[in-house]
Design an enzyme around this catalytic site. Structure first.
Site, PDB file in Angstrom:
ATOM      1  N   ASP A  78       1.322  -1.325  -0.173  1.00  0.00           N
ATOM      2  CA  ASP A  78       0.160   0.172  -0.095  1.00  0.00           C
ATOM      3  C   ASP A  78       0.840   0.704  -0.412  1.00  0.00           C
ATOM      4  OD1 ASP A  78      -1.359   1.462   0.380  1.00  0.00           O
ATOM      5  OD2 ASP A  78      -2.971   1.511   1.932  1.00  0.00           O
ATOM      6  N   TYR A 178      -9.537  15.926  -9.065  1.00  0.00           N
ATOM      7  CA  TYR A 178      -9.277  14.538 -10.525  1.00  0.00           C
ATOM      8  C   TYR A 178      -7.732  15.778 -11.636  1.00  0.00           C
ATOM      9  CZ  TYR A 178      -8.204  11.716 -14.234  1.00  0.00           C
ATOM     10  OH  TYR A 178      -7.785  11.214 -15.721  1.00  0.00           O
ATOM     11  N   LYS A 182      -4.113  14.664 -11.350  1.00  0.00           N
ATOM     12  CA  LYS A 182      -3.084  14.371 -12.557  1.00  0.00           C
ATOM     13  C   LYS A 182      -2.197  15.039 -13.121  1.00  0.00           C
ATOM     14  CE  LYS A 182      -5.275  10.368 -12.542  1.00  0.00           C
ATOM     15  NZ  LYS A 182      -4.114   8.819 -12.640  1.00  0.00           N
TER      16      LYS A 182
END
Length: 306
Positions: A78, A178, A182
Site C-alpha cells: 500500500d 481529478y 493528474k
C-alpha cells in the site's frame, strides 16, 4: 545485423501500481525486454482493494512478466503507508543492490470520479481520497525509492498520468480533485528532473491516450477481442489504445541510452511511438491526444490518427 531483443537484461525495475491497466502492461513489456520487475499493488489473490476487481492481482502480473521473458516479483504494497514502501525498497536493495527504473503508476481512483458538478457539490471525502491515491502515493514512493535509484548513474523515473503538460496546462479536467491528481505527476517529473540531473538520472511524465484498461472495457461491455463493438454507441472509442502501447513506450524509453534528452518533459505513448518506431498490439499507432485536440475545432476521422 541482429537486434537485441532483451536490452534491459540485468536492469532492476519497480512498477508501483501494477495490478492492472497501464501498470501491468508496463511491467510486462519491461519483462519482455529482459528486466527484473518488482510489481506492487493492493489486490492479491488473498486480498481485495477498494477498487473491487478480484480478477486482476499482482501475482498474476508477476507471472505475466516472467512469461514474457523477464523475472516478475510480486510484493503486496500500500503506497500510502510509508513503512510498507520502505520495506519494499529495503527488499529490493537486499535482493538486487540497485534500482534502475521506477515507474510511479499508482492510482485506483476511477470509482471516485464524478463530472458535471462544481467542487463544492462533489463529495469531499472522495475528492481527498483521489489526492491521496494520485499524489501522496507518488510522493511517498519517490521519497523512499530514489536514494536507491541514484546509487548508480542513469536511473529513470516515469510518472504516469492522464494528459500531457501542454493539454492539461490550458484545459480543466472537469473535476478539480481529478485535475489536481493528474497535474501533480507532471510537476513531479519536472521537479525530479531537476534533482536527478547531477546523478545522470532522467524523470519523465508519460500519459497513455484513451486506454482500453480492464475497467474501461468492462464499462463498455466489451473485451479486448471485440472492443470495436463499442463504436456503434461511442464512435470516438475508435482512437483508443491497448495498454500494450504505453508499456512499449516505457520499455523503449528505458532501453534508450540517450533518454536523458527527455528529462523533465511530458510525453505520450503516441509521441514515443513516433520517436522509437513501436506500435500498439494491432500494429497501429493511435494518437488519441492529437485526435482530442483536433476535435475541439473540427470533426476528425479517427482513422487519420491511427
Amino acid at each position: 545485423m541482429t537486434t537485441d531483443t532483451t536490452p534491459l537484461r540485468g536492469r532492476i525495475c519497480l512498477v508501483a501500481g501494477a495490478t492492472r491497466g497501464a501498470g501491468r502492461a508496463i511491467a510486462v513489456q519491461l519483462g519482455a525486454a529482459g528486466a527484473t520487475v518488482y510489481v506492487t499493488g493492493r489486490t492479491t489473490r488473498d486480498r481485495l482493494s477498494e477498487v473491487g476487481r478480484a480478477t486482476e492481482t499482482i501475482e498474476e502480473t508477476a507471472e505475466l512478466v516472467t512469461a514474457a521473458g523477464g523475472e516478475g516479483i510480486a510484493v503486496p504494497t500500500d503506497h500510502l503507508e510509508p513503512g510498507q514502501v520502505q520495506a519494499l525498497v529495503e527488499r529490493i536493495d537486499r535482493e538486487q543492490g540497485r534500482l534502475d527504473v521506477l515507474v510511479n503508476d499508482v492510482w485506483g481512483g476511477e470509482h471516485l470520479l464524478s463530472f458535471g458538478r462544481k467542487t463544492w457539490e462533489n463529495d469531499l471525502t472522495g475528492g481527498l481520497r483521489m489526492l491521496e491515491l494520485g499524489v501522496r502515493t507518488h510522493a511517498i514512493t519517490s521519497h523512499t525509492a530514489l536514494p536507491l535509484l541514484i546509487r548508480h548513474r542513469g536511473g529513470l523515473v516515469v510518472e504516469v498520468t492522464d494528459g500531457t503538460a501542454e493539454y492539461n496546462g490550458t484545459r480543466f479536467r472537469e473535476n478539480l480533485f481529478y485535475d489536481l491528481a493528474k497535474n501533480a505527476p507532471l510537476r513531479m517529473a519536472f521537479g525530479l528532473g531537476k534533482e536527478l540531473e547531477e546523478y545522470g538520472g532522467t524523470a519523465v511524465a508519460l500519459t497513455p491516450g484513451w486506454l482500453r484498461s480492464e475497467q474501461m472495457l468492462t464499462a463498455f461491455g466489451v473485451t479486448e477481442e471485440n472492443w470495436r463493438d463499442a463504436l456503434a454507441e461511442t464512435p470516438d472509442f475508435a482512437i483508443s489504445e491497448s495498454p500494450v502501447y504505453v508499456g512499449r513506450a516505457v520499455a523503449a524509453l528505458a532501453a534508450d541510452p540517450d533518454r536523458h534528452r527527455w528529462n523533465g518533459r511530458s510525453t505520450s505513448s503516441a509521441e514515443l511511438a513516433r520517436e522509437y518506431g513501436f506500435t500498439d498490439a494491432d500494429g497501429s499507432r493511435p494518437d488519441a491526444w492529437g485526435f482530442i485536440i483536433a476535435g475541439e475545432t473540427e470533426k476528425p476521422d479517427a482513422a487519420d490518427y491511427r
